[in-house]
Design a protein around this motif. Structure first.
Motif, PDB file in Angstrom:
ATOM      1  N   ASN A   1       5.733  -3.835   9.497  1.00 56.83           N
ATOM      2  CA  ASN A   1       4.316  -3.510   9.281  1.00 56.83           C
ATOM      3  C   ASN A   1       3.557  -4.775   9.683  1.00 56.83           C
ATOM      4  O   ASN A   1       3.207  -5.591   8.848  1.00 56.83           O
ATOM      5  CB  ASN A   1       4.064  -3.164   7.809  1.00 56.83           C
ATOM      6  CG  ASN A   1       2.583  -2.963   7.517  1.00 56.83           C
ATOM      7  OD1 ASN A   1       1.778  -2.788   8.442  1.00 56.83           O
ATOM      8  ND2 ASN A   1       2.212  -3.010   6.244  1.00 56.83           N
TER       9      ASN A   1
ATOM     10  N   TYR B   1      -2.263  -5.329  12.248  1.00 53.04           N
ATOM     11  CA  TYR B   1      -2.658  -4.395  13.316  1.00 53.04           C
ATOM     12  C   TYR B   1      -4.149  -4.051  13.346  1.00 53.04           C
ATOM     13  O   TYR B   1      -4.581  -3.141  14.029  1.00 53.04           O
ATOM     14  CB  TYR B   1      -1.830  -3.115  13.271  1.00 53.04           C
ATOM     15  CG  TYR B   1      -1.881  -2.281  12.004  1.00 53.04           C
ATOM     16  CD1 TYR B   1      -3.030  -1.611  11.610  1.00 53.04           C
ATOM     17  CD2 TYR B   1      -0.736  -2.108  11.236  1.00 53.04           C
ATOM     18  CE1 TYR B   1      -3.042  -0.818  10.473  1.00 53.04           C
ATOM     19  CE2 TYR B   1      -0.734  -1.323  10.087  1.00 53.04           C
ATOM     20  CZ  TYR B   1      -1.900  -0.670   9.711  1.00 53.04           C
ATOM     21  OH  TYR B   1      -1.916   0.117   8.593  1.00 53.04           O
ATOM     22  N   ILE B   2      -4.943  -4.776  12.567  1.00 52.84           N
ATOM     23  CA  ILE B   2      -6.381  -4.484  12.579  1.00 52.84           C
ATOM     24  C   ILE B   2      -7.024  -5.247  13.750  1.00 52.84           C
ATOM     25  O   ILE B   2      -6.722  -6.418  13.970  1.00 52.84           O
ATOM     26  CB  ILE B   2      -7.032  -4.949  11.250  1.00 52.84           C
ATOM     27  CG1 ILE B   2      -6.267  -4.406  10.027  1.00 52.84           C
ATOM     28  CG2 ILE B   2      -8.512  -4.578  11.201  1.00 52.84           C
ATOM     29  CD1 ILE B   2      -6.419  -2.948   9.742  1.00 52.84           C
TER      30      ILE B   2
ATOM     31  N   ARG C   1       0.833  -1.201   0.000  1.00 52.87           N
ATOM     32  CA  ARG C   1       0.000   0.000   0.000  1.00 52.87           C
ATOM     33  C   ARG C   1       0.863   1.245   0.000  1.00 52.87           C
ATOM     34  O   ARG C   1       1.957   1.234   0.577  1.00 52.87           O
ATOM     35  CB  ARG C   1      -0.871   0.016   1.259  1.00 52.87           C
ATOM     36  CG  ARG C   1      -2.064  -0.936   1.179  1.00 52.87           C
ATOM     37  CD  ARG C   1      -2.234  -1.651   2.498  1.00 52.87           C
ATOM     38  NE  ARG C   1      -3.559  -2.244   2.681  1.00 52.87           N
ATOM     39  CZ  ARG C   1      -3.916  -3.438   2.249  1.00 52.87           C
ATOM     40  NH1 ARG C   1      -3.078  -4.176   1.529  1.00 52.87           N
ATOM     41  NH2 ARG C   1      -5.119  -3.912   2.523  1.00 52.87           N
TER      42      ARG C   1
HETATM   43  N1  GLN Z   1      -3.177  -0.959   6.265  1.00 49.94           N
HETATM   44  C1  GLN Z   1      -3.735  -2.232   6.033  1.00 49.94           C
HETATM   45  C2  GLN Z   1      -5.225  -2.101   5.738  1.00 49.94           C
HETATM   46  O1  GLN Z   1      -5.751  -1.031   5.828  1.00 49.94           O
HETATM   47  C3  GLN Z   1      -3.494  -3.178   7.186  1.00 49.94           C
HETATM   48  C4  GLN Z   1      -2.080  -3.514   7.300  1.00 49.94           C
HETATM   49  C5  GLN Z   1      -1.752  -4.305   8.504  1.00 49.94           C
HETATM   50  O2  GLN Z   1      -2.565  -4.865   9.259  1.00 49.94           O
HETATM   51  N2  GLN Z   1      -0.520  -4.364   8.689  1.00 49.94           N
HETATM   52  O3  GLN Z   1      -5.881  -3.037   5.374  1.00 49.94           O
END
Ligand code: GLN
Length: 284
Positions: free
Chosen positions: A188, A191-192, A99
């Protein structure tokens, strides 16, 4: 979709409509990219050909790809690659599509990096961070991931971009064959928050690996684990850089402060959301 004996212009209009009816955001942009990809023409050549007949061979490929996109399969997975930091990365369903937000992490890391520095990338996925740092920062990069399928993608990306990255499979630091100290750790991680995953766009929710997204109930599990063991893997004054969710800046900064980190900075992405946390390790 019936693409036979039609001009590029007619086909473009029809694909745009089909995608838009299927709820695809940016339907016309996706239609253009698929048309370029399947015809092998760049945008300017496509514009010159708009009144010509679309060859049957191109129509055939488009039918398959439009059907996939209508099922909300990410465009990058359909065409098989994406661009990140100006480099080309192969992607499939085993990795998160690189991303643009993550470019902020790479750019911050590059500001601190000197050629030859030893960098560790945890949860490398497609390898986009590791490969970009090796290529653009001339660093010595080690990268780990728990998924063998993801590592296969990352290895291919290192090879296709002409860099050597040391890849190891396993759970965070456990993947490493020896205990070495690094100048920088980047990650990274997933992290959700688990409860939020169901609310994400279908492209992410249904077609990207949950193992790469799910940061447990509060989304912070990987930050806790990476930070608490980092003292064994970072040199004195070594850098730690994380990508974070837009609402995790305060919580991750707090974790770092409680674990002997200094110079804690929260950096925003291009949409002005908090996206990266950077800090330096002190053993005191
Ligand atoms: N930024 C990602 C998303 O919006 C999630 C990335 C992550 O969990 N490392 O889906």
């Amino acid at each position: 979709m019936n693409c036979s004996s039609n001009t590029y212009r007619e086909v473009f209009a029809r694909i745009t409509e089909e995608l838009s009816k299927a709820g695809v955001p940016d339907a016309s942009s996706d239609a253009r990219i698929l048309l370029e990809e399947d015809s092998g023409l760049d945008y300017s050549h496509l514009l010159m050909q708009m009144n010509e007949q679309l060859p049957e061979e191109t129509a055939e490929k488009l039918r398959v790809h439009v059907t996939q996109r209508k099922k909300r399969i990410p465009l990058q997975q359909i065409i098989g690659y994406t661009e990140f930091m100006g480099l080309k990365f192969y992607v499939n369903e085993h990795v998160l599509c690189p991303r643009q937000d993550t470019e902020v992490l790479v750019e911050e890391a590059l500001k601190k990096i000197k050629p030859g520095m030893k960098v560790l990338d945890l949860c490398t996925g497609s390898g986009c961070i590791a490969v970009s740092l090796a290529k653009l920062g001339s660093t010595d990069v080690t990268a780990t991931d728990i998924s063998e399928d993801a590592l296969a993608v990352a290895r291919r990306n290192a090879q296709e971009n002409g860099v050597d990255v040391h890849f190891f499979k396993g759970d965070l630091y456990d993947a490493l064959p020896e205990q070495t100290r690094y100048d920088m750790i980047v990650s990274n991680p997933p992290y959700i928050c688990t409860s939020v995953i169901d609310t994400l766009e279908p492209e992410v929710r249904d077609h990207e690996p949950h193992i790469a997204l799910d940061g447990t109930a509060d989304g912070l599990a990987f930050y806790r684990r990476i930070i608490s063991d980092s003292g064994n893997y970072l040199k004195e004054c070594g850098h730690l850089l994380f990508e974070i969710g837009y609402d995790q800046g305060t919580a991750v900064s707090e974790l770092l402060r409680n674990n002997a980190y200094e110079d804690i900075q929260v950096i925003k992405d291009y949409s002005r959301n908090d996206r990266v946390v950077a800090a330096r390790f002190t053993s005191q």
